[in-house]
Motif scaffolding. Structure first.
Motif, PDB file in Angstrom:
ATOM      1  N   LEU A  31      36.057  26.459  45.009  1.00  0.00           N
ATOM      2  CA  LEU A  31      35.448  25.972  43.769  1.00  0.00           C
ATOM      3  C   LEU A  31      34.235  26.803  43.369  1.00  0.00           C
ATOM      4  CD1 LEU A  31      35.731  22.111  44.153  1.00  0.00           C
ATOM      5  CD2 LEU A  31      36.901  23.561  42.500  1.00  0.00           C
ATOM      6  N   ARG A  32      33.555  27.396  44.355  1.00  0.00           N
ATOM      7  CA  ARG A  32      32.423  28.256  44.029  1.00  0.00           C
ATOM      8  C   ARG A  32      32.883  29.531  43.331  1.00  0.00           C
ATOM      9  NH1 ARG A  32      29.198  28.871  49.429  1.00  0.00           N
ATOM     10  NH2 ARG A  32      29.076  30.934  48.541  1.00  0.00           N
ATOM     11  N   GLU A  33      34.143  29.907  43.498  1.00  0.00           N
ATOM     12  CA  GLU A  33      34.677  31.104  42.853  1.00  0.00           C
ATOM     13  C   GLU A  33      35.102  30.840  41.410  1.00  0.00           C
ATOM     14  OE1 GLU A  33      37.915  32.305  45.338  1.00  0.00           O
ATOM     15  OE2 GLU A  33      36.616  32.760  47.041  1.00  0.00           O
ATOM     16  N   VAL A  34      35.280  29.584  41.032  1.00  0.00           N
ATOM     17  CA  VAL A  34      35.808  29.234  39.715  1.00  0.00           C
ATOM     18  C   VAL A  34      34.936  29.730  38.565  1.00  0.00           C
ATOM     19  CG1 VAL A  34      36.354  27.281  38.191  1.00  0.00           C
ATOM     20  CG2 VAL A  34      37.222  27.331  40.521  1.00  0.00           C
ATOM     21  N   PRO A  35      33.606  29.540  38.584  1.00  0.00           N
ATOM     22  CA  PRO A  35      32.816  30.001  37.432  1.00  0.00           C
ATOM     23  C   PRO A  35      32.976  31.496  37.160  1.00  0.00           C
ATOM     24  CG  PRO A  35      31.493  28.543  38.790  1.00  0.00           C
ATOM     25  CD  PRO A  35      32.769  28.801  39.538  1.00  0.00           C
ATOM     26  N   GLY A  36      33.047  32.301  38.191  1.00  0.00           N
ATOM     27  CA  GLY A  36      33.241  33.739  37.987  1.00  0.00           C
ATOM     28  C   GLY A  36      34.576  34.042  37.334  1.00  0.00           C
ATOM     29  N   LYS A  37      35.620  33.337  37.757  1.00  0.00           N
ATOM     30  CA  LYS A  37      36.944  33.544  37.173  1.00  0.00           C
ATOM     31  C   LYS A  37      36.971  33.081  35.715  1.00  0.00           C
ATOM     32  CE  LYS A  37      39.537  33.383  41.465  1.00  0.00           C
ATOM     33  NZ  LYS A  37      40.588  32.711  42.228  1.00  0.00           N
ATOM     34  N   VAL A  38      36.289  31.970  35.431  1.00  0.00           N
ATOM     35  CA  VAL A  38      36.240  31.466  34.056  1.00  0.00           C
ATOM     36  C   VAL A  38      35.503  32.465  33.162  1.00  0.00           C
ATOM     37  CG1 VAL A  38      35.259  29.659  32.585  1.00  0.00           C
ATOM     38  CG2 VAL A  38      36.471  29.051  34.672  1.00  0.00           C
ATOM     39  N   GLU A  39      34.407  33.013  33.663  1.00  0.00           N
ATOM     40  CA  GLU A  39      33.663  34.010  32.890  1.00  0.00           C
ATOM     41  C   GLU A  39      34.517  35.246  32.641  1.00  0.00           C
ATOM     42  OE1 GLU A  39      29.998  34.812  34.884  1.00  0.00           O
ATOM     43  OE2 GLU A  39      29.207  32.815  34.522  1.00  0.00           O
ATOM     44  N   ALA A  40      35.274  35.667  33.651  1.00  0.00           N
ATOM     45  CA  ALA A  40      36.142  36.834  33.489  1.00  0.00           C
ATOM     46  C   ALA A  40      37.206  36.559  32.437  1.00  0.00           C
ATOM     47  CB  ALA A  40      36.779  37.215  34.822  1.00  0.00           C
ATOM     48  N   LEU A  41      37.783  35.363  32.457  1.00  0.00           N
ATOM     49  CA  LEU A  41      38.795  35.014  31.459  1.00  0.00           C
ATOM     50  C   LEU A  41      38.179  34.926  30.065  1.00  0.00           C
ATOM     51  CD1 LEU A  41      40.947  32.320  33.262  1.00  0.00           C
ATOM     52  CD2 LEU A  41      41.659  34.595  32.567  1.00  0.00           C
ATOM     53  N   ALA A  42      36.978  34.382  29.984  1.00  0.00           N
ATOM     54  CA  ALA A  42      36.320  34.278  28.680  1.00  0.00           C
ATOM     55  C   ALA A  42      35.996  35.662  28.137  1.00  0.00           C
ATOM     56  CB  ALA A  42      35.053  33.444  28.794  1.00  0.00           C
ATOM     57  N   ASP A  44      37.683  38.366  28.751  1.00  0.00           N
ATOM     58  CA  ASP A  44      38.933  39.034  28.397  1.00  0.00           C
ATOM     59  C   ASP A  44      39.844  38.051  27.662  1.00  0.00           C
ATOM     60  OD1 ASP A  44      40.813  41.059  28.240  1.00  0.00           O
ATOM     61  OD2 ASP A  44      41.733  40.529  30.154  1.00  0.00           O
ATOM     62  N   ARG A  45      39.273  37.357  26.697  1.00  0.00           N
ATOM     63  CA  ARG A  45      40.012  36.338  25.973  1.00  0.00           C
ATOM     64  C   ARG A  45      41.203  36.933  25.228  1.00  0.00           C
ATOM     65  NH1 ARG A  45      36.469  32.998  22.005  1.00  0.00           N
ATOM     66  NH2 ARG A  45      35.126  33.267  23.794  1.00  0.00           N
ATOM     67  N   LYS A  46      41.008  38.093  24.614  1.00  0.00           N
ATOM     68  CA  LYS A  46      42.088  38.701  23.840  1.00  0.00           C
ATOM     69  C   LYS A  46      43.239  39.100  24.757  1.00  0.00           C
ATOM     70  CE  LYS A  46      43.065  42.011  20.274  1.00  0.00           C
ATOM     71  NZ  LYS A  46      42.556  42.375  18.999  1.00  0.00           N
ATOM     72  N   GLY A  47      42.918  39.678  25.900  1.00  0.00           N
ATOM     73  CA  GLY A  47      43.961  40.058  26.857  1.00  0.00           C
ATOM     74  C   GLY A  47      44.725  38.847  27.357  1.00  0.00           C
ATOM     75  N   ALA A  48      44.004  37.759  27.635  1.00  0.00           N
ATOM     76  CA  ALA A  48      44.653  36.536  28.102  1.00  0.00           C
ATOM     77  C   ALA A  48      45.549  35.957  27.008  1.00  0.00           C
ATOM     78  CB  ALA A  48      43.609  35.517  28.530  1.00  0.00           C
ATOM     79  N   GLN A  49      45.094  36.052  25.760  1.00  0.00           N
ATOM     80  CA  GLN A  49      45.894  35.533  24.655  1.00  0.00           C
ATOM     81  C   GLN A  49      47.173  36.365  24.487  1.00  0.00           C
ATOM     82  OE1 GLN A  49      43.823  35.505  20.925  1.00  0.00           O
ATOM     83  NE2 GLN A  49      45.242  34.066  19.996  1.00  0.00           N
ATOM     84  N   GLU A  50      47.065  37.673  24.645  1.00  0.00           N
ATOM     85  CA  GLU A  50      48.242  38.529  24.537  1.00  0.00           C
ATOM     86  C   GLU A  50      49.236  38.232  25.666  1.00  0.00           C
ATOM     87  OE1 GLU A  50      46.643  42.463  24.536  1.00  0.00           O
ATOM     88  OE2 GLU A  50      45.930  42.333  22.473  1.00  0.00           O
ATOM     89  N   LYS A  51      48.722  38.004  26.880  1.00  0.00           N
ATOM     90  CA  LYS A  51      49.605  37.662  28.003  1.00  0.00           C
ATOM     91  C   LYS A  51      50.316  36.341  27.739  1.00  0.00           C
ATOM     92  CE  LYS A  51      47.028  39.956  31.702  1.00  0.00           C
ATOM     93  NZ  LYS A  51      46.228  39.731  32.921  1.00  0.00           N
ATOM     94  N   ALA A  52      49.574  35.367  27.226  1.00  0.00           N
ATOM     95  CA  ALA A  52      50.162  34.061  26.949  1.00  0.00           C
ATOM     96  C   ALA A  52      51.236  34.176  25.870  1.00  0.00           C
ATOM     97  CB  ALA A  52      49.082  33.074  26.527  1.00  0.00           C
TER      98      ALA A  52
END
Length: 187
Positions: A31-42, A44-52
């Motif tokens: 759970l301590r790793e989650v904020p870093g992953k959320v920040e990374a996804l935020a 790279d929002r465009k990349g995540a949207q393209e993948k989705a």
């Protein structure tokens, strides 16, 4: 009396508690790793949207092709009952092997969590070796005296009215604290 001995042994074994503590520690670590992953996804929002979008299109194409595949599978079913029975037995044996494999992996994971929990519990116990050294070093450090702080009088709320001026560029308004300070200076 062998049943009562087994019950006593089961109740006195701390391994399940250690496994629970280890699972909690592992969950906390993840759970301590989650904020870093959320920040990374935020970021790279465009990349995540393209993948989705790509995944959605892939799922839609698979859905369109599904009826044809089902039809092919139904026509390709062997009509020989003997071959179907052999395939079912082979599949059942594969699943038994897989179940044994998963049971071994579950036991290994349980043991790892129990070891991790044992370490966590030993660290948390009062008088643990690592903790006592920290307490001793804190006790040995000199403590500087702290100056007493005078109590502050409570501040009373100030009522204010909103006045609209016809002036196009109004002067900046003073905050409530600045107004009170100004009125205290005037007295």
């Amino acid at each position: 009396m062998p049943i009562t001995d087994e019950i006593k042994k089961t109740l006195s074994d701390p391994t399940p508690l250690y496994a629970l503590a280890g699972a909690g520690d592992l969950a906390y670590e993840k759970l301590r790793e989650v904020p870093g992953k959320v920040e990374a996804l935020a970021a790279d929002r465009k990349g995540a949207q393209e993948k989705a979008t790509a995944r959605l299109q892939e799922a839609q194409s698979l859905l369109v092709a599904a009826p044809a595949k089902v039809g092919e599978a139904v026509t390709a079913l062997p009509t020989d009952l003997k071959s179907l029975q052999e395939r079912a037995q082979g599949f059942a044996l594969q699943q038994v092997g897989r179940a044994v494999e998963l049971a071994v992996k579950a036991k290994e994971t349980y043991d790892e969590l129990a070891e991790r929990g044992k370490v966590v519990v030993e660290k948390a116990r009062p008088g643990a070796p690592g903790e006592s050294a920290a307490v001793e070093s804190a006790e040995a450090a000199p403590v500087e005296p702290v100056e007493p702080v005078e109590p502050v009088e409570p501040v009373e709320p100030v009522e204010a009215e909103l006045v609209e001026e016809a002036d196009p560029a109004p002067a900046p308004k003073k905050s409530a604290r600045a107004r009170k300070a100004g009125s205290a200076d005037a007295e």
